[in-house]
Write an enzyme that holds these catalytic residues in place. Structure first.
Site, PDB file in Angstrom:
ATOM      1  CD  GLN A  53      -2.649   1.220   2.564  1.00  0.00           C
ATOM      2  OE1 GLN A  53      -2.150   1.629   3.604  1.00  0.00           O
ATOM      3  NE2 GLN A  53      -3.884   0.779   2.486  1.00  0.00           N
ATOM      4  N   GLY A  54       0.637   2.139  -0.947  1.00  0.00           N
ATOM      5  CA  GLY A  54       1.376   3.398  -1.012  1.00  0.00           C
ATOM      6  C   GLY A  54       0.431   4.560  -0.771  1.00  0.00           C
TER       7      GLY A  54
ATOM      8  CB  SER B  83       1.935   6.851   4.793  1.00  0.00           C
ATOM      9  OG  SER B  83       0.913   6.188   5.483  1.00  0.00           O
TER      10      SER B  83
ATOM     11  CB  SER C 134       3.823  -2.971   4.979  1.00  0.00           C
ATOM     12  OG  SER C 134       3.682  -2.185   6.116  1.00  0.00           O
TER      13      SER C 134
ATOM     14  CD  GLU D  45      -5.915  -1.570   7.581  1.00  0.00           C
ATOM     15  OE1 GLU D  45      -6.092  -0.405   7.211  1.00  0.00           O
ATOM     16  OE2 GLU D  45      -4.832  -2.040   7.874  1.00  0.00           O
TER      17      GLU D  45
ATOM     18  CD  GLU E 148      -1.677   9.491  19.966  1.00  0.00           C
ATOM     19  OE1 GLU E 148      -1.505   8.828  18.913  1.00  0.00           O
ATOM     20  OE2 GLU E 148      -0.993   9.318  20.991  1.00  0.00           O
TER      21      GLU E 148
HETATM   22  C1  LIG Z   1       4.219  -1.099  11.040  1.00  0.00           C
HETATM   23  C2  LIG Z   1       3.652  -0.031  10.138  1.00  0.00           C
HETATM   24  C3  LIG Z   1       3.230  -0.385   8.887  1.00  0.00           C
HETATM   25  C4  LIG Z   1       2.733   0.602   8.026  1.00  0.00           C
HETATM   26  N1  LIG Z   1       2.380   0.227   6.759  1.00  0.00           N
HETATM   27  C5  LIG Z   1       1.943   1.179   5.899  1.00  0.00           C
HETATM   28  C6  LIG Z   1       1.660   0.823   4.548  1.00  0.00           C
HETATM   29  O1  LIG Z   1       1.787  -0.345   4.135  1.00  0.00           O
HETATM   30  N2  LIG Z   1       1.258   1.797   3.704  1.00  0.00           N
HETATM   31  C7  LIG Z   1       1.093   3.085   4.103  1.00  0.00           C
HETATM   32  O2  LIG Z   1       0.698   3.901   3.301  1.00  0.00           O
HETATM   33  N3  LIG Z   1       1.383   3.462   5.387  1.00  0.00           N
HETATM   34  C8  LIG Z   1       1.805   2.535   6.276  1.00  0.00           C
HETATM   35  N4  LIG Z   1       2.118   2.885   7.576  1.00  0.00           N
HETATM   36  C9  LIG Z   1       2.052   4.294   7.944  1.00  0.00           C
HETATM   37  C10 LIG Z   1       0.945   4.618   8.921  1.00  0.00           C
HETATM   38  O3  LIG Z   1      -0.319   4.578   8.273  1.00  0.00           O
HETATM   39  C11 LIG Z   1       1.267   5.983   9.492  1.00  0.00           C
HETATM   40  O4  LIG Z   1       2.468   5.861  10.235  1.00  0.00           O
HETATM   41  C12 LIG Z   1       0.180   6.504  10.380  1.00  0.00           C
HETATM   42  O5  LIG Z   1      -0.954   6.793   9.622  1.00  0.00           O
HETATM   43  C13 LIG Z   1       0.636   7.757  11.139  1.00  0.00           C
HETATM   44  O6  LIG Z   1       1.135   8.709  10.262  1.00  0.00           O
HETATM   45  P1  LIG Z   1       2.552   9.404  10.512  1.00  0.00           P
HETATM   46  O7  LIG Z   1       3.539   8.328  10.804  1.00  0.00           O
HETATM   47  O8  LIG Z   1       2.812  10.322   9.397  1.00  0.00           O
HETATM   48  O9  LIG Z   1       2.384  10.214  11.857  1.00  0.00           O
HETATM   49  P2  LIG Z   1       1.680  11.645  12.014  1.00  0.00           P
HETATM   50  O10 LIG Z   1       0.369  11.612  11.330  1.00  0.00           O
HETATM   51  O11 LIG Z   1       2.647  12.691  11.633  1.00  0.00           O
HETATM   52  O12 LIG Z   1       1.435  11.672  13.571  1.00  0.00           O
HETATM   53  C14 LIG Z   1       2.480  11.997  14.506  1.00  0.00           C
HETATM   54  C15 LIG Z   1       1.861  12.025  15.895  1.00  0.00           C
HETATM   55  O13 LIG Z   1       0.845  13.045  15.956  1.00  0.00           O
HETATM   56  C16 LIG Z   1      -0.397  12.483  16.358  1.00  0.00           C
HETATM   57  N5  LIG Z   1      -1.496  13.136  15.651  1.00  0.00           N
HETATM   58  C17 LIG Z   1      -1.558  13.381  14.329  1.00  0.00           C
HETATM   59  N6  LIG Z   1      -2.744  13.978  14.026  1.00  0.00           N
HETATM   60  C18 LIG Z   1      -3.433  14.083  15.180  1.00  0.00           C
HETATM   61  C19 LIG Z   1      -4.719  14.609  15.524  1.00  0.00           C
HETATM   62  N7  LIG Z   1      -5.532  15.104  14.594  1.00  0.00           N
HETATM   63  N8  LIG Z   1      -5.105  14.545  16.813  1.00  0.00           N
HETATM   64  C20 LIG Z   1      -4.285  14.016  17.774  1.00  0.00           C
HETATM   65  N9  LIG Z   1      -3.043  13.522  17.506  1.00  0.00           N
HETATM   66  C21 LIG Z   1      -2.632  13.553  16.233  1.00  0.00           C
HETATM   67  C22 LIG Z   1      -0.304  11.022  15.969  1.00  0.00           C
HETATM   68  O14 LIG Z   1      -1.205  10.232  16.727  1.00  0.00           O
HETATM   69  C23 LIG Z   1       1.146  10.701  16.243  1.00  0.00           C
HETATM   70  O15 LIG Z   1       1.338  10.427  17.609  1.00  0.00           O
HETATM   71  C24 LIG Z   1       2.624   1.944   8.456  1.00  0.00           C
HETATM   72  C25 LIG Z   1       3.039   2.285   9.741  1.00  0.00           C
HETATM   73  C26 LIG Z   1       3.559   1.322  10.581  1.00  0.00           C
HETATM   74  C27 LIG Z   1       4.019   1.710  11.965  1.00  0.00           C
END
Ligand SMILES: Cc1cc2nc3c(=O)[nH]c(=O)nc-3n(C[C@H](O)[C@H](O)[C@H](O)COP(=O)(O)OP(=O)(O)OC[C@H]3O[C@@H](n4cnc5c(N)ncnc54)[C@H](O)[C@@H]3O)c2cc1C
Length: 376
Positions: free
Chosen positions: A126-127, A129, A161, A244, A357
């Site tokens: 999945q692409g 993020s 992933s 999902e 969150e």
């Molecule tokens: C093991 C793993 C597998 C993954 N696989 C995939 C994949 O296959 N494809 C893909 O596209 N993505 C994937 N992801 C990405 C995942 O979807 C994102 O990490 C997730 O959506 C959080 O986005 P971010 O890391 O940019 O954090 P951010 O969105 O930048 O968040 C940073 C912090 O701010 C908090 N925050 C953000 N917005 C708010 C709000 N509105 N209110 C309160 N708190 C907030 C968050 O909870 C977090 O603590 C994967 C992540 C992990 C850990």
């Protein structure tokens, strides 16, 4: 919460149990890379050959069309048999891409991809993020410029992933110039071997490279690979994410009960000790997560946001169980199977698939009806 089972359901459960007993591979799954791909595809091909793949898919598309009760029975037996994790590199294909193609794809897309997925012949990733678009997915910036009968993709995805061992990617990009937020996006099938794609695996703190950064440099994708219509990608993506959130992580949720029993067996705490109390609380919480899983899967009509309740409860409990394991087993945790590895991996539970969150926001706003958070 108890399941009400007809005699045919009991027969189904016993059949599943017998099959799993005879077929679950003795060797554990490799953690990463091409060995993990080969292992997962071989296991899926074996499931398919015996009629156990695509359990939730409609029969018209080669699936088994199982009822939610039968899905639960299958997964209960699955985790009991210590079968390979259902969240391996075949997960995106079976639980996101396939169901999304069934719901929104063209006949050509379905005819080409669905059999390959079910039979264990293709891996998807999945692409969605990006470095600046995770929780706030609508702020994604990767572009797809329409050029004749192709789109030309430029930008970057992250945390994808299994991207480094995948054949295809469900890629969400901005195709309408000047569009903002969830408008003007497209959900595209991206062949991962196309020229212009660079994939860089990312190593997590457990020392494993599950996910990767993916860079797109003038990658040309035929317009015919768009799923659900040009500039209509947000709706297609919501279909993907909706699938999902309801049932996809069922094995993980049911597995917690197995894990806590394993930990109790290993730790054997004396009655009345603090350790015994902590472990019995965790056992009760695992039973509660199992009951929530049943309720969410069985509720008709489905209530879309209940998935967030289960997801959050599961994720936080999984972290507590693994932390407790490491605390109680101490240095012994290093010798006792996968506890340390699983403990390190468990940190990602409250991030992947929507952070804790964000799940709390959904529960507050959509289930409890509290005021919506201010949006930028
Ligand atoms: C093991 C793993 C597998 C993954 N696989 C995939 C994949 O296959 N494809 C893909 O596209 N993505 C994937 N992801 C990405 C995942 O979807 C994102 O990490 C997730 O959506 C959080 O986005 P971010 O890391 O940019 O954090 P951010 O969105 O930048 O968040 C940073 C912090 O701010 C908090 N925050 C953000 N917005 C708010 C709000 N509105 N209110 C309160 N708190 C907030 C968050 O909870 C977090 O603590 C994967 C992540 C992990 C850990």
């Amino acid at each position: 919460m108890m399941l009400e089972l007809a005699p045919e359901d009991v027969a189904f459960r016993l059949n599943a149990r017998d099959w799993l007993k005879a077929n679950v591979p003795a060797a554990p799954a490799p953690h990463e890379g091409h060995p993990s791909r080969e292992y997962a595809l071989e296991w899926l091909a074996r499931l398919h050959a015996s009629g156990w793949s695509g359990l939730a898919w409609p029969a018209d598309y080669g699936g088994q069309g199982l009822s939610p009760t039968r899905m639960i029975l299958w997964y209960e037996e699955y985790v009991r048999a210590r079968a390979p994790s259902a969240l391996d590199c075949t997960f995106v294909a079976l639980n996101h891409a396939g169901p999304t193609l069934i719901a929104c794809g063209t006949e050509r897309q379905k005819t080409f991809h669905l059999p390959r997925i079910l039979e264990g012949r293709s891996i998807w990733c999945q692409g969605f993020s990006e470095p600046g678009a995770g929780s706030d997915l609508a702020s994604l910036k990767t572009t797809g410029r329409v050029d004749g009968d192709h789109i030309v993709v430029n930008g970057q995805k992250i945390w994808s992933s299994f991207a480094h061992i995948a054949d295809y990617q469900e890629l969400l990009i901005r195709t309408e110039p000047g569009s903002a937020r969830n408008k003007g996006l497209s959900w595209v099938i991206c062949d991962m071997t196309l020229p212009g794609i660079t994939i860089r695996p990312i190593c997590n703190m457990a020392g494993v490279s599950h996910f990767a950064e993916v860079f797109y440099d003038d990658v040309r994708i035929p317009l015919s690979e768009i799923v659900g219509g040009l500039h209509n990608g947000w709706n297609t993506a919501m279909t993907t994410l909706g699938i999902e959130r309801r049932t996809a992580a069922m094995t993980l949720q049911l597995e917690l009960s197995v894990k806590i029993e394993e930990l109790i067996d290993l730790a054997r705490p004396a009655p009345g000790t603090a350790a015994a109390e902590i472990l019995s609380d965790l056992r009760a919480e695992a039973a509660a997560v199992r009951a929530m899983t049943y309720r969410t899967a069985l509720r008709e009509p489905a209530t879309p946001f209940d998935g967030s309740l289960v997801r959050l409860s599961y994720a936080e409990l999984a972290q507590r169980i693994h932390r407790t394991a490491v605390d109680i087993l101490g240095a012994g945790a290093l010798a006792e199977g996968p506890w340390v590895h699983d403990y390190l991996e468990s940190y990602s539970e409250t991030i992947a698939g929507g952070t804790a969150e964000i799940q709390r926001n959904i529960i507050a706003e959509r289930i409890l009806g509290l005021p919506r958070e201010a949006r930028a």
